[in-house]
Design an enzyme around this catalytic site. Structure first.
Site, mmCIF file in Angstrom:
data_model
loop_
_atom_site.group_PDB
_atom_site.id
_atom_site.type_symbol
_atom_site.label_atom_id
_atom_site.label_comp_id
_atom_site.label_asym_id
_atom_site.label_seq_id
_atom_site.Cartn_x
_atom_site.Cartn_y
_atom_site.Cartn_z
ATOM 1 N N ALA A 61 0.852 -1.201 0.000
ATOM 2 C CA ALA A 61 0.000 0.000 0.000
ATOM 3 C C ALA A 61 0.884 1.246 0.000
ATOM 4 O O ALA A 61 2.040 1.192 0.420
ATOM 5 C CB ALA A 61 -0.876 -0.011 1.246
ATOM 6 N N GLY A 101 0.874 -5.179 1.103
ATOM 7 C CA GLY A 101 -0.240 -5.312 0.160
ATOM 8 C C GLY A 101 0.201 -5.978 -1.135
ATOM 9 O O GLY A 101 -0.607 -6.603 -1.828
ATOM 10 N N GLU A 104 -0.070 -9.546 -0.423
ATOM 11 C CA GLU A 104 -1.507 -9.871 -0.323
ATOM 12 C C GLU A 104 -2.118 -9.999 -1.716
ATOM 13 O O GLU A 104 -2.951 -10.866 -1.979
ATOM 14 C CB GLU A 104 -2.229 -8.785 0.496
ATOM 15 C CG GLU A 104 -1.866 -8.872 1.975
ATOM 16 C CD GLU A 104 -2.491 -7.776 2.816
ATOM 17 O OE1 GLU A 104 -2.383 -6.598 2.409
ATOM 18 O OE2 GLU A 104 -3.065 -8.069 3.863
ATOM 19 N N GLU A 124 4.351 -4.961 7.588
ATOM 20 C CA GLU A 124 3.387 -4.023 8.185
ATOM 21 C C GLU A 124 3.625 -3.780 9.670
ATOM 22 O O GLU A 124 3.380 -2.685 10.181
ATOM 23 C CB GLU A 124 1.945 -4.527 8.004
ATOM 24 C CG GLU A 124 1.388 -4.361 6.607
ATOM 25 C CD GLU A 124 1.643 -5.568 5.726
ATOM 26 O OE1 GLU A 124 2.630 -6.299 5.974
ATOM 27 O OE2 GLU A 124 0.869 -5.795 4.781
#
Ligand SMILES: C/C=C(\C)C(=O)SCCNC(=O)CCNC(=O)[C@H](O)C(C)(C)COP(=O)(O)OP(=O)(O)OC[C@H]1O[C@@H](n2cnc3c(N)ncnc32)[C@H](O)[C@@H]1OP(=O)(O)O
Length: 710
Positions: A61, A101, A104, A124
């Site tokens: 992200a 992300g 992910e 994270e």
């Protein structure tokens, strides 16, 4: 932002394009969403390959977006679900990194092919978060709970080879990853996908699940030092192990909501950018990182092979330099040779010599001898005569005047400080200290070398203690004053450890050796036989002074190395600190001798006096232009002094506490202790409060205005 083209007749190749790390900002999320829909409805397309532009799959992200109250564009969870639900096989082609992300996203694909040099992971937790876009639910279903929890809690980067063994990657290749993924995608066109949708799969069963999670939670609590994110990682993975996917996703969403805008997450994300801000250094002359060129450095000499010199030798050798290690004492040289070889495990290019002449042809020297100005001056004079013209002469001094050393050489512009932190081959921080005569090229070279060694390098100005140790002095001073007033080392250390430091100030002092500070105080004329005669013991230069540390050293209590210091150890070199009845007795007698009445001291007072005094000095460092920004100070404290990352560094912490409250606290304590100048709020802090306590990224404007008025 997400390029779409059909290759090999039937494969939709979607490429994320957002340099430098293909972070998933709003436009990328939108681009991906639309590209998946297009692949779904494109009759020509029978499979999809997802890749990242320029050899990087995806760095996760976009952290810069996190400050926004509501993120624009489609949510990551939505994009990933759309991808997983696609009826055509999706293959992730992972080159470079798939992090956060990014991983992910790869887990929402049906297959993952990685280049042998690729790395994947969930960092994270370092940002005060956890993989909250499906990662905490999908990874355990793929690799099992223990492996997933380890990856999520540590935030470590997993190399492709290990990822293959874990089942995280389906295939690892050395050739062109995208080509291989396209070939693979064609081979699985039309095959059933259900088992490849991780959301459809149960977690592999785990025996003794309750015991496993209880143990994991205990471990995390004892290591997290007050950080909440690691605890949330365990809760989320437990959800994956015990709940159906959609319920686990709900739990994940709820847990992420508690962290996302938390003070700890903000502090950790601030640290991410502060770590990188040092690379954009500047000097008061206007010289800057983007206008100065570093000299190429291939060879280096390290002078003095004590603990620091050995660590520096290892750090330089690991960075690929050819190193000459010089130590004039033969037994120390032999011992250092054994220690360095052990640390380098037989690798590295290091030669050893007892003679300074061996440094004649090197490009750069790091002097790391005893902290004694006279010895260092002599060495710099000799180096200046011995070394070839143009050799950069640097010193690892932690506090002494760089300019005085420069003045012993024929080329003072080639002298800078390179202040490493023990152990020098492990600790990330490097303070690069420029004197008034250091050239921008010398600074650029030291900064570049720091980068090669993997250090967080920060350029700072020349003053006693530079940034880190200058700010540490008032912190240590307050800790000693608190003992005089009634505290114990245990009380002070407990308060600081609860705040998040791995070790309280007294345990740290025992570890590094009380004699180190004693030597510095003697050099500064604060203690020693000639100094103390006829002077009140608790006053120096009309200010309050605590001789406690000096008295301990006079008793031979140097800390761990002698088996006793502020604590007792089972033997010299022992590591486990125990309370020492001798010390309690010693403190009682000391207080009685000086007419001090012990009072109850709260943990809050310990924190405020120690931390506010340190922060106050940080404002003075900014005011004096010794550090270019609060971010630089915070990077120094997080990476050199183990300031807890989830508190963001001392200056960020001050901004979170509120500058007005810090000012009020300092005023309060200074009134109570008017003979302690370090508690008197500095003028920059007053001015910042008077200008409405602007956010930390606006402080530099106030600093500039402040300096122009001085
Ligand atoms: C919920 C949360 C979710 C879903 C998340 O995904 S949180 C983000 C998780 N990802 C990360 O934590 C990865 C962060 N990035 C890195 O670790 C590294 O940048 C890297 C390993 C990907 C690359 O390292 P390197 O080649 O050394 O490059 P830099 O670190 O210097 O980075 C280059 C510039 O890019 C900026 N950057 C990096 N990652 C991000 C990101 N995820 N979002 C926004 N910006 C990012 C970084 O700040 C550098 O920019 P400058 O500071 O030079 O301006």
């Amino acid at each position: 932002m997400a390029q779409y083209r059909v290759v090999s007749g039937s494969v939709a190749l979607i490429t994320i394009q957002n340099p430098p790390v293909n972070a998933l900002r709003a436009a990328v999320r939108e681009g991906l969403f639309n590209a998946i829909k297009r692949a779904s409805s494109d009759p020509q397309v029978r499979s999809v390959v997802l890749s990242g532009h320029n050899g990087t799959f995806c760095g996760g992200a976009d952290i810069k977006e996190f400050g926004n109250v509501s993120l624009p564009g489609p949510h990551l969870v939505e994009v990933f679900q759309l991808m997983e639900d696609l009826v055509k096989p999706v293959v992730a082609a992972i080159e470079g990194f798939a992090l956060g992300g990014g991983l992910e996203l790869a887990l929402a694909c049906h297959y993952r092919i990685g280049h042998s040099k690729a790395r994947v992971g969930f960092p994270e937790v370092n940002l005060g978060l956890f993989p909250g876009a499906g990662g905490s639910q999908r990874l355990p279903r793929l690799v099992g709970v223990p492996a997933a929890l380890d990856i999520i809690i540590t935030g470590r980067h997993v190399a492709a080879g290990e990822a293959l063994k874990l089942g995280l990657l389906d295939k690892v290749i050395d050739q062109n990853t995208v080509d291989a993924a396209v070939t693979f995608a064609k081979s699985v066109e039309g095959k059933p996908l259900d088992n490849h949708r991780l959301g459809n799969r149960p977690c592999p069963p785990l025996e003794n699940m309750d015991a496993f999670f209880e143990e994991a939670m205990k471990r995390v609590h004892s290591r997290a030092r007050g950080a909440v994110a690691p605890i949330t990682c365990v809760q989320a993975v437990r959800g994956a192990a015990t709940l159906p996917f959609h319920k686990g996703m709900e739990l994940e969403k709820m847990l992420l909501g508690t962290l996302f805008n938390s003070a700890q997450a903000q502090a950790s994300q601030y640290c991410f950018f502060a770590e990188r801000a040092g690379a954009r250094w500047s000097m008061p002359s206007g010289a800057r990182w983007d206008t100065c060129k570093a000299k190429p450095i291939g060879t280096a000499a390290v002078i003095g092979l004590g603990t620091m010199g050995r660590g520096i030798t290892v750090a330089l050798a690991r960075a690929g330099l050819s190193v000459v290690a010089v130590e004039t004492q033969e037994h120390q040289l032999a011992e250092a040779q054994r220690a360095v070889s052990r640390m380098l495990k037989g690798g590295g290019r290091v030669s050893y010599s007892p003679d300074l002449q061996a440094a004649a042809e090197v490009d750069l020297v790091v002097e790391a001898v005893f902290e004694d100005m006279a010895i260092k001056e002599k060495i710099f004079k000799q180096l200046s005569e011995v070394c070839k013209p143009g050799t950069l002469l640097t010193t690892n001094t932690s506090t002494l005047d760089i300019d005085r050393l420069a003045s012993c050489t024929r080329d003072p512009q080639l002298v800078v400080g390179m202040h490493f932190f023990a152990p020098a081959h492990i600790m990330r921080l490097l303070e690069v200290v420029y004197g008034p005569r250091s050239s921008p090229e010398a600074v650029a070279t030291a900064m570049q070398l720091g980068k090669r060694m993997g250090k967080v390098s920060v350029a700072v100005g020349n003053c006693t203690g530079f940034v880190g140790n200058r700010m540490l002095k008032p912190y240590l001073e307050q800790a000693n004053f608190l003992l005089e007033e009634g505290a114990t080392p245990e009380l002070v250390d407990a308060a600081l450890e609860e705040f998040g430091f791995p070790m309280g100030v007294f345990k740290m002092s025992d570890l590094s050796g009380l004699d180190v500070g004693w030597r510095v105080r003697k050099e500064e004329g604060l203690t020693g036989p000639g100094v103390t005669a006829g002077q009140p013991m608790r006053i120096r230069h009309s200010r309050r002074y605590s001789p406690l540390g000096d008295l301990m050293c006079e008793e031979g209590r140097y800390g761990q190395k002698t088996g006793s210091g502020w604590y007792l150890y089972d033997k010299p070199g022992g590591r486990v600190a125990r309370s020492d009845p001798w010390l309690r007795n010693f403190l009682e007698q000391y207080r009685a001798r000086h007419g001090l009445v012990a009072r109850r001291i709260s943990q809050q007072e310990v924190l405020e006096r120690c931390l506010y005094a340190l922060i106050n000095e940080g404002f003075r460092v900014l005011e004096d232009g010794i550090a270019a920004s609060p971010q630089n100070i915070d990077a120094i404290y997080v990476f050199g002094y183990s300031w807890p990352k989830h508190r963001g560094g001392p200056m960020f912490y001050a901004s979170q506490v509120g500058l007005a409250r810090v000012l009020e606290g300092l005023n309060h304590y200074h009134q109570a202790h008017p003979d302690v100048p370090h508690l008197e709020p500095c003028s920059l802090l007053r001015r910042l409060v008077a200008s409405g306590s602007p956010p930390i990224d606006k402080w530099s404007e106030v600093v500039k205005g402040h300096r122009s008025q001085l």
